[in-house]
Design an enzyme around this catalytic site. Structure first.
Site, short mmCIF file in Angstrom:
data_model
loop_
_atom_site.label_atom_id
_atom_site.label_comp_id
_atom_site.label_asym_id
_atom_site.label_seq_id
_atom_site.Cartn_x
_atom_site.Cartn_y
_atom_site.Cartn_z
N ARG A 33 -4.54 2.85 0.54
CA ARG A 33 -4.03 2.66 2.11
C ARG A 33 -3.66 3.53 3.07
NH1 ARG A 33 -2.66 -3.07 2.24
NH2 ARG A 33 -1.93 -3.98 -0.01
N GLY A 86 -7.07 -5.23 -5.27
CA GLY A 86 -8.29 -5.93 -4.90
C GLY A 86 -8.01 -7.13 -6.45
N HIS A 130 -23.69 21.98 13.43
CA HIS A 130 -24.20 21.77 12.56
C HIS A 130 -23.12 20.77 11.33
CE1 HIS A 130 -28.21 23.20 13.57
NE2 HIS A 130 -28.34 22.11 12.94
N ASP A 180 -8.98 -4.59 1.74
CA ASP A 180 -9.47 -5.86 0.32
C ASP A 180 -10.96 -6.04 0.91
OD1 ASP A 180 -7.42 -5.22 -1.11
OD2 ASP A 180 -6.34 -7.07 -1.71
N ASP A 213 -5.21 -12.65 4.93
CA ASP A 213 -5.55 -14.52 5.78
C ASP A 213 -3.61 -14.79 5.37
OD1 ASP A 213 -5.12 -13.74 2.93
OD2 ASP A 213 -6.11 -15.25 2.03
N HIS A 225 -1.03 2.87 -3.91
CA HIS A 225 -1.26 3.24 -2.90
C HIS A 225 -1.66 3.97 -1.52
CE1 HIS A 225 1.70 -1.22 -3.72
NE2 HIS A 225 0.84 -1.03 -2.72
N ARG A 238 7.64 -8.17 5.15
CA ARG A 238 7.01 -9.31 4.71
C ARG A 238 8.52 -10.56 6.20
NH1 ARG A 238 4.31 -10.43 0.71
NH2 ARG A 238 4.02 -8.46 -0.54
#
Length: 773
Positions: free
Chosen positions: A299, A208, A673, A165, A118, A296, A87
Site C-alpha cells: 500500500r 487480494g 537517457h 486490489d 466498493d 502493507h 472506519r
C-alpha cells in the site's frame, strides 16, 4: 435557540463540493483530492475536505474544512491520504447518516466526491438515496428548519475508485493499483536475484481477498512459475500440476522458482491455500524454499506516474460530473477503459463487483472470470502459455507452423524484452520457430552470415525466460532501416526462410515496415505477414494511443522531477526548467506535467514564443510575490527537447533568473537517457505481453497462404494499438496515408492534446487565451 446560520447555495450551477477518502488508503488518493479542489475552485465553486472519511462527516465541525488553492500544494507526490481515512460504525446506522446530513447542510455542501472502495461507494449511494427522508427527520426533530433544508433537497454524489486490489468492475484500473503492482514487482525482482543465486524457491503472498488482479499481473510481469488466484481456483491435484511445471522448468535449465499466491487463494472446494502449505509441498520435493509476505508494504510509498495521472484526470472529471448532474442523474463512478476516462452508473459497477465474490462462493468460477473483464481473462490465458509447461492441445498442425522473425528497431524502450519473451513462449507453445534478427536491420544486413554466430538466430525458451523484467533490448536495437539494402534484407528472409515478421519499436519500426510493404512490388520475400508492436518512450507511433516504454519513461521522469522539486522546495524560491525527451511529440512532457503538477509545459505542437515566456515569467513573479514563506514553494517547467530551436532550457532558466532579480532563482536540468529507465514498469511489461500475444494470433491467420494472397490483404502489414477504448489492428497503408505526419514523425491527430489545458488549470497558470489578451 436561534437556528444555526447556514450559507445559502451558490448561484446557478455552482456547487459547494465536499471531497473525502474512505476505506483502505491507496497511492494516488491525494492526487484526486488536489484535482477536485483545484478544478472546483477553477469552476467558481467552493471546495471542502472531509477529514477521516465518513467519521469526519458524522463528527462535523473542524473535520469539514474549506480548502483553498494552496492547501493542496505538493499533494500529487504523496502516498496514502493526507486528509485521512477511518472506519466509521456510526455511519452504518441511520442516526449517524442523519447527523452527517446535518453537518453537510450546516456547511452548505450540496455535492460529494468520494474516493474509496466498493463498500465506501455503496454507502455513499445509500446516503444519496436516503437524503430526502433524512432531511425530513431533521426538520421533524427540530434540529433544522424547513427553510434551512429547502435549498438542499438533492445530494449529488460522484465516486472515484481508490483501491490497490483493482477490484471494481467496469474499469481497467483503480487509483493505486499500478503503484501497488510496482511495489510487488520490485520485491519479486529483488527476491529473484537471491533465488537464482541459491537455486531457491520463493513463495510470495500478495494482497487480494476476492480479487487476483495483483497476483495475476505480478505473475505476467515477473515471469513467475505458478500463481494462485481466487477467480480461477486450483483444480484437484494442483500439487502435482505445480510440481510438474516447476520440475520441467528446472530440467530446461532454470535456476529459480517463484510462486505467487493471493491472500484469498482457494482450491475448487473453497479450501484456503496458504503460502506455508505451498512451502511444505516444495520443500518436500527437495527445493530450498522461503516464504515472503509483502503485507502493507504493497500500500505504501509514492504513487507511480500512472496513478498520479489517473487520479488527476478522474478528479477533474468528477467535478465536471457534479456540474452536469441533474436530480435525475444516477450517481456515476469515474472509470478508465483502455486509455479513455468514462462515467459508469455507480450502483451497476458495485453490483457487478459484488457478484464476483458471490460467484466464487457458489463455485461458479467461469462467471467470476467473465465478470472481471475480457482483459483479465486474456492476461490469464497469456500467463498460462508463458509458463511453458507442455500443452499439446495448443500445438498447430505442421502445415500451419511458421518461422517467425523477431526484430527490434529504434531506440531502446522498457518492455521490449517482455514482448519478445512472450512472443517466444507463444511461438514454442504453438509449434512455430522464433528467430531473433539481432541488432536490427543493420545487424541483419551486415552480420547475418558471420561465423560462428550470425545475426539470425533461433531463440530457445531458456534464452528468453529471464527477460520479463530486463530493460533495454537483449537482441539489440538501433535506428537503421531496411532501405539501407533491401536486396540483402530480401536475401536474408529467403535464405533463413522467414515466413512472418514481428517488429518491436518506435517510429523507425513504423517506417521500416512501411518500406518493406512498399518493397513487396520488387521482392517476393516481403510478401509475408508483418505486425508492429509500438515501443518507444515518445509514444509517437501512428495507429495507437499507447506505446510500451512510455510508462517506464514517465516513472523515471517523475522520479527525477520529484528530486528537483524537493531541492526547489528546500531552497523555497527556486524554479527548475527540465528538458524532456519525446522527439516532435509533446506527450511525455504533457503527461509528466499532469503527474508532477508542473507550472507549465512547452511542446513542439505549440512551440515557444517570447510573448509566452514573458507572460509565464510575469505569472511566476506574481506567484512568488503572494507566497509568504510557505512550504513546498518550488516550481517546475517542462520543456520538450524539440519545443524550440531558439529557447533551450538553459536560455529559459537564465531568463527566469534575470527576471527574478534576487526574489527567486532558477536551475535547469537535462535527465537525457535517464528517461529510458532501468527496470521496465509493470504496466509496460504486462501490456507488452498482451500485445505480443495478440500480434502473433494475428500473424497466424496467414499461415499457409499464398504470397500474392497475403500481399492483397491490407491487414497483412498492421500496427497493433489502443485506439479510444479498444485494442485493435490498423492496416499500414491506411495509417501511412491518412494518419501520419511524416515530416514531424508523429500522428496527425494526437489524442492527448486536450490534456494540456488541465496542466494549466491545475497549476494556476493563466490560460493561453488569457495570456494572449
Amino acid at each position: 435557540m436561534a437556528p444555526a446560520a447556514i450559507p445559502p447555495p451558490l448561484e446557478g450551477k455552482k456547487r459547494r463540493i465536499g471531497v473525502m477518502t474512505s476505506g483502505g488508503d491507496a497511492p494516488g488518493m491525494n492526487g484526486s483530492v488536489r484535482a477536485v479542489v483545484r478544478m472546483a475552485l477553477y469552476s467558481n465553486c467552493e471546495a471542502y475536505a472531509i477529514y477521516e472519511g465518513y467519521d469526519g462527516l458524522v463528527k462535523g465541525g473542524d473535520m469539514i474544512k474549506e480548502m483553498q488553492w494552496e492547501d493542496v500544494r505538493g499533494f500529487l507526490s504523496e502516498g496514502g491520504t493526507l486528509i485521512g481515512t477511518a472506519r466509521c460504525m456510526a455511519f452504518m446506522q441511520r442516526d449517524g447518516r442523519r447527523t452527517a446530513a446535518k453537518n453537510m447542510i450546516l456547511k452548505g455542501i450540496d455535492a460529494l466526491v468520494i474516493c474509496g472502495g466498493d463498500g465506501s461507494l455503496t454507502g455513499a449511494d445509500r446516503f444519496r438515496d436516503e437524503w430526502p427522508s433524512l432531511l425530513e427527520e431533521l426538520v421533524e426533530s427540530k434540529e433544522l428548519t424547513t427553510e434551512q433544508v429547502a435549498p438542499f433537497k438533492h445530494l449529488n454524489i460522484v465516486g472515484l475508485v481508490g483501491s490497490i486490489d483493482n477490484d471494481l468492475s467496469m474499469t481497467d484500473a483503480t487509483i493505486g493499483c499500478y503503484s501497488s503492482l510496482a511495489r510487488i514487482c520490485e520485491a519479486i525482482d529483488s527476491v529473484d536475484t537471491t533465488a537464482t543465486s541459491h537455486q531457491r524457491a520463493f513463495v510470495v503472498e500478495t494482497m487480494g481477498r476476492h480479487c487476483g488482479w495483483l497476483t495475476l499481473m505480478a505473475g505476467v510481469a515477473t515471469g513467475s512459475d505458478f500463481i494462485f488466484i481466487p477467480e480461477q481456483p486450483a483444480k484437484e491435484g494442483w500439487e502435482g500440476n505445480m510440481l510438474g511445471i516447476i520440475r520441467k522448468h528446472r530440467e530446461m535449465g532454470k535456476r529459480k522458482t517463484i510462486v505467487i499466491v493471493a491472500e484469498g487463494a482457494i482450491d475448487e472446494n473453497l479450501n484456503k491455500i496458504t503460502p506455508h502449505q505451498i512451502k511444505e509441498i516444495l520443500s518436500g520435493a527437495g527445493l530450498d524454499t522461503r516464504v515472503t509476505t509483502l503485507g502493507h508494504v504493497q500500500r505504501g510509498g509514492q504513487p507511480a506516474a500512472y496513478d498520479r495521472m489517473l487520479s488527476t484526470l478522474q478528479g477533474v472529471e468528477a467535478v465536471k460530473a457534479v456540474l452536469e448532474a441533474t436530480p435525475e442523474t444516477p450517481s456515476p463512478v469515474i472509470c478508465m477503459i483502455e486509455n479513455k476516462i468514462v462515467r459508469r452508473p455507480l450502483l451497476e459497477a458495485v453490483a457487478q463487483t459484488q457478484k464476483v465474490a458471490e460467484a466464487i462462493e457458489n463455485k461458479d468460477f467461469k462467471t467470476a472470470m467473465e465478470l472481471r473483464d475480457a482483459e483479465f481473462a486474456e492476461y490469464f490465458k497469456s500467463y498460462n502459455i508463458t509458463t511453458a509447461s507442455e500443452q499439446p492441445e495448443l500445438l498447430l498442425p505442421k502445415e500451419k507452423r511458421m518461422r517467425i522473425g523477431i526484430i527490434h528497431v529504434g531506440a531502446p524502450a522498457g518492455g521490449m524484452n517482455a514482448a519478445t519473451r512472450a512472443a517466444v513462449a507463444y511461438c514454442l507453445a504453438r509449434g512455430h520457430t522464433p528467430v531473433a534478427l539481432n541488432n536490427g536491420f543493420p545487424g541483419l544486413i551486415r552480420h547475418h552470415s558471420d561465423k560462428p554466430l550470425g545475426a539470425v538466430r533461433e531463440i530457445s525458451w531458456l534464452d528468453a525466460e529471464s527477460w520479463a523484467n530486463k530493460g533495454g533490448s537483449e537482441i539489440g536495437t538501433n535506428r537503421g532501416l531496411p532501405s539501407e539494402d533491401l536486396e540483402t534484407v530480401s536475401y536474408v528472409f529467403k535464405t533463413y526462410k522467414i515466413q512472418a515478421l514481428f517488429v518491436v519499436g518506435g517510429f523507425e519500426a513504423f517506417t521500416a515496415v512501411s518500406e518493406l510493404r512498399q518493397g513487396r512490388e520488387h521482392y517476393k520475400a516481403f510478401k509475408i505477414p508483418m505486425v508492429i508492436l509500438p515501443a518507444t518512450i515518445s509514444n509517437n507511433v501512428p495507429g495507437t494511443e499507447y506505446s510500451i516504454g512510455s510508462d517506464t519513461c514517465l516513472n523515471a521522469l517523475i522520479q527525477y522531477c520529484d528530486a528537483c522539486r524537493q531541492s526547489a522546495s528546500a531552497s523555497r524560491r527556486r524554479v527548475f526548467v527540465i528538458e524532456t525527451q519525446g522527439g516532435e511529440s509533446g506527450y511525455i512532457a504533457t503527461i509528466a506535467g499532469l503527474s508532477i503538477g508542473a507550472f507549465a509545459v512547452y511542446t513542439p505542437e505549440d512551440g515557444i514564443s517570447l510573448k509566452m515566456l514573458d507572460h509565464d515569467i510575469d505569472s511566476l513573479r506574481e506567484t512568488f510575490k503572494k507566497d509568504k514563506g510557505q512550504n513546498r514553494a518550488g516550481k517546475i517547467l517542462l520543456v520538450n527537447e524539440k519545443a524550440s530551436k531558439t529557447y533551450s532550457v538553459q536560455i529559459i532558466a537564465d531568463m527566469i533568473a534575470e527576471a527574478g532579480k534576487g526574489k527567486f532563482e532558477s536551475r535547469h536540468g537535462v535527465p537525457g537517457h535517464f528517461q529510458q529507465g532501468t527496470t521496465p514498469s509493470p504496466m509496460d511489461r504486462v501490456r507488452a505481453v498482451r500485445f505480443a500475444f495478440r500480434s502473433l494470433e494475428h500473424i497466424e491467420q496467414y499461415a499457409g497462404m499464398d504470397p500474392d494472397e497475403i500481399d492483397d490483404d491490407s491487414m497483412s502489414t498492421a500496427v497493433i494499438g489502443i485506439k479510444g477504448a479498444k485494442v485493435l489492428f490498423s492496416p499500414m497503408d491506411v495509417i501511412e496515408k491518412r494518419e501520419t505526419d511524416w515530416h514531424r514523425r508523429r500522428p496527425k491527430k494526437e489524442f492527448w492534446t486536450d490534456l494540456k489545458e488541465y496542466v494549466d488549470i491545475l497549476s494556476g497558470r493563466p490560460s493561453q487565451n488569457k495570456r494572449q489578451q
